[in-house]
Write a protein that holds these residues in place. Structure first.
Motif, mmCIF file in Angstrom:
data_model
loop_
_atom_site.group_PDB
_atom_site.id
_atom_site.type_symbol
_atom_site.label_atom_id
_atom_site.label_comp_id
_atom_site.label_asym_id
_atom_site.label_seq_id
_atom_site.Cartn_x
_atom_site.Cartn_y
_atom_site.Cartn_z
ATOM 1 N N ASN A 78 -37.230 31.308 10.932
ATOM 2 C CA ASN A 78 -37.581 32.578 11.574
ATOM 3 C C ASN A 78 -38.718 33.224 10.785
ATOM 4 O O ASN A 78 -38.498 34.009 9.855
ATOM 5 C CB ASN A 78 -36.359 33.491 11.637
ATOM 6 N N ASN A 79 -39.917 32.883 11.197
ATOM 7 C CA ASN A 79 -41.124 33.316 10.493
ATOM 8 C C ASN A 79 -41.831 34.471 11.198
ATOM 9 O O ASN A 79 -42.606 35.195 10.578
ATOM 10 C CB ASN A 79 -42.075 32.118 10.357
ATOM 11 N N ALA A 80 -41.567 34.661 12.486
ATOM 12 C CA ALA A 80 -42.253 35.715 13.236
ATOM 13 C C ALA A 80 -41.912 37.083 12.656
ATOM 14 O O ALA A 80 -40.776 37.343 12.258
ATOM 15 C CB ALA A 80 -41.854 35.660 14.704
ATOM 16 N N GLY A 81 -42.910 37.946 12.616
ATOM 17 C CA GLY A 81 -42.673 39.294 12.120
ATOM 18 C C GLY A 81 -43.677 40.266 12.709
ATOM 19 O O GLY A 81 -44.793 39.898 13.047
ATOM 20 N N LEU A 82 -43.242 41.511 12.834
ATOM 21 C CA LEU A 82 -44.116 42.573 13.320
ATOM 22 C C LEU A 82 -44.323 43.583 12.205
ATOM 23 O O LEU A 82 -43.360 44.106 11.640
ATOM 24 C CB LEU A 82 -43.497 43.252 14.541
ATOM 25 N N LEU A 83 -45.582 43.827 11.885
ATOM 26 C CA LEU A 83 -45.941 44.770 10.826
ATOM 27 C C LEU A 83 -46.430 46.068 11.434
ATOM 28 O O LEU A 83 -47.224 46.071 12.379
ATOM 29 C CB LEU A 83 -47.040 44.176 9.945
ATOM 30 N N LEU A 84 -45.960 47.174 10.889
ATOM 31 C CA LEU A 84 -46.489 48.491 11.224
ATOM 32 C C LEU A 84 -46.836 49.185 9.916
ATOM 33 O O LEU A 84 -45.971 49.375 9.065
ATOM 34 C CB LEU A 84 -45.462 49.321 12.005
ATOM 35 N N ASN A 85 -48.102 49.516 9.749
ATOM 36 C CA ASN A 85 -48.567 50.225 8.552
ATOM 37 C C ASN A 85 -48.975 51.624 8.986
ATOM 38 O O ASN A 85 -50.095 51.831 9.458
ATOM 39 C CB ASN A 85 -49.734 49.477 7.906
ATOM 40 N N LYS A 86 -48.046 52.571 8.843
ATOM 41 C CA LYS A 86 -48.272 53.910 9.376
ATOM 42 C C LYS A 86 -47.367 54.900 8.641
ATOM 43 O O LYS A 86 -46.200 54.587 8.386
ATOM 44 C CB LYS A 86 -47.951 53.910 10.882
ATOM 45 N N PRO A 140 -46.130 53.135 0.579
ATOM 46 C CA PRO A 140 -46.153 54.062 1.705
ATOM 47 C C PRO A 140 -46.728 53.400 2.954
ATOM 48 O O PRO A 140 -47.589 52.531 2.865
ATOM 49 C CB PRO A 140 -47.049 55.203 1.205
ATOM 50 N N GLY A 141 -46.222 53.838 4.097
ATOM 51 C CA GLY A 141 -46.698 53.302 5.363
ATOM 52 C C GLY A 141 -45.904 52.135 5.881
ATOM 53 O O GLY A 141 -46.106 51.710 7.020
ATOM 54 N N LEU A 142 -45.011 51.597 5.052
ATOM 55 C CA LEU A 142 -44.277 50.393 5.443
ATOM 56 C C LEU A 142 -42.785 50.660 5.620
ATOM 57 O O LEU A 142 -41.955 49.764 5.444
ATOM 58 C CB LEU A 142 -44.491 49.283 4.397
ATOM 59 N N SER A 143 -42.427 51.891 5.983
ATOM 60 C CA SER A 143 -41.005 52.240 6.090
ATOM 61 C C SER A 143 -40.292 51.392 7.136
ATOM 62 O O SER A 143 -39.172 50.917 6.903
ATOM 63 C CB SER A 143 -40.847 53.729 6.411
ATOM 64 N N ALA A 144 -40.908 51.189 8.285
ATOM 65 C CA ALA A 144 -40.270 50.389 9.338
ATOM 66 C C ALA A 144 -40.227 48.915 8.949
ATOM 67 O O ALA A 144 -39.181 48.258 9.041
ATOM 68 C CB ALA A 144 -41.006 50.574 10.660
#
Length: 226
Positions: A78-86, A140-144
């Motif tokens: 399981n390599n898929a990932g979604l990044l949100l930098n906010k 910071p920005g990587l809470s999710a």
């Protein structure tokens, strides 16, 4: 010849893993929303189709493929990932949930679908991040993103306990900085000490043999954390 399922194969580490497993004679099901990078490789041992890990119908496609073509699965990565930098205060509830939908809920859904085709000698390898490890450096920005990767670590430990008698084995690799497109999105301009090719080689070896030594473990794979 092993049957290997890999998610997140359109770029970076995932795409490199597809190449390596195929070169070693294994059969691969490469799953990504964008199948074109894998398709251009034209590898006979690699099957692929568009895949959204949050889609129930796409999960059904995987089940049908395994039942019709392979009958059993040896390794699921399981390599898929979604990044949100906010910043957290600017992150909407739907954005936060979208990260978890891919990084946690989608992974759980795919594991549940594939488990009936895995035996005691199978190996599920979940790809997490050092940002999800308790006590590690946080940014910071990587809470999710980082919190979802922490949830994935705990999920892996729980599944290993639940299936320790009948298998398969479950382990999670917490990756540090690797030179990928995702790293550039999170830390623009940062130069990682490891390439996607180098990390793909490590994960390949671990996926094929690591469950002989580990089950339910979170293993940091990091030369540096930005």
């Amino acid at each position: 010849m092993a049957n290997i399922i890999i998610t997140g194969t359109s770029r970076g580490i995932g795409l490199e893993m597809v190449k390596r497993f195929a070169d070693c004679g294994h059969r691969v099901l490469a799953l990504s929303r964008n199948p074109d990078p894998v398709a251009t490789l034209q590898l006979d041992a690699v099957a692929h189709f568009p895949f959204d890990i949050t889609s129930t119908s796409d999960i059904e496609k995987v089940i049908k493929f395994i039942a019709g073509e392979w009958k059993e699965v040896d390794v699921l990565i399981n390599n898929a990932g979604l990044l949100l930098n906010k910043p957290f205060e600017e992150t909407t509830a739907s954005e936060f949930e979208a990260v978890y939908a891919v990084n946690v809920f989608g992974v759980a859904r795919l594991i549940r679908a594939v488990l009936p085709f895995m035996n005691q000698g199978g190996h599920v390898v979940n790809i997490s991040s050092m940002g999800g490890v308790q006590g590690s450096a946080k940014f910071p920005g990587l809470s999710a993103y980082s919190s979802s990767k922490g949830a994935l670590i705990t999920l892996t430990e729980l599944l290993a306990e639940e299936y320790k008698e009948k298998g398969p084995s479950f382990n999670v690799l917490a990756l540090g900085a690797v030179q990928t497109e995702m790293l550039e999105e999170a830390f623009p301009g940062y130069q990682a000490p490891l390439s996607a090719q180098e990390m793909a080689a490590y994960i390949q070896d671990f996926a094929l043999a690591g469950h002989q030594y580990y089950n339910g473990k979170v293993l940091p794979v990091s030369k540096s954390t930005p």
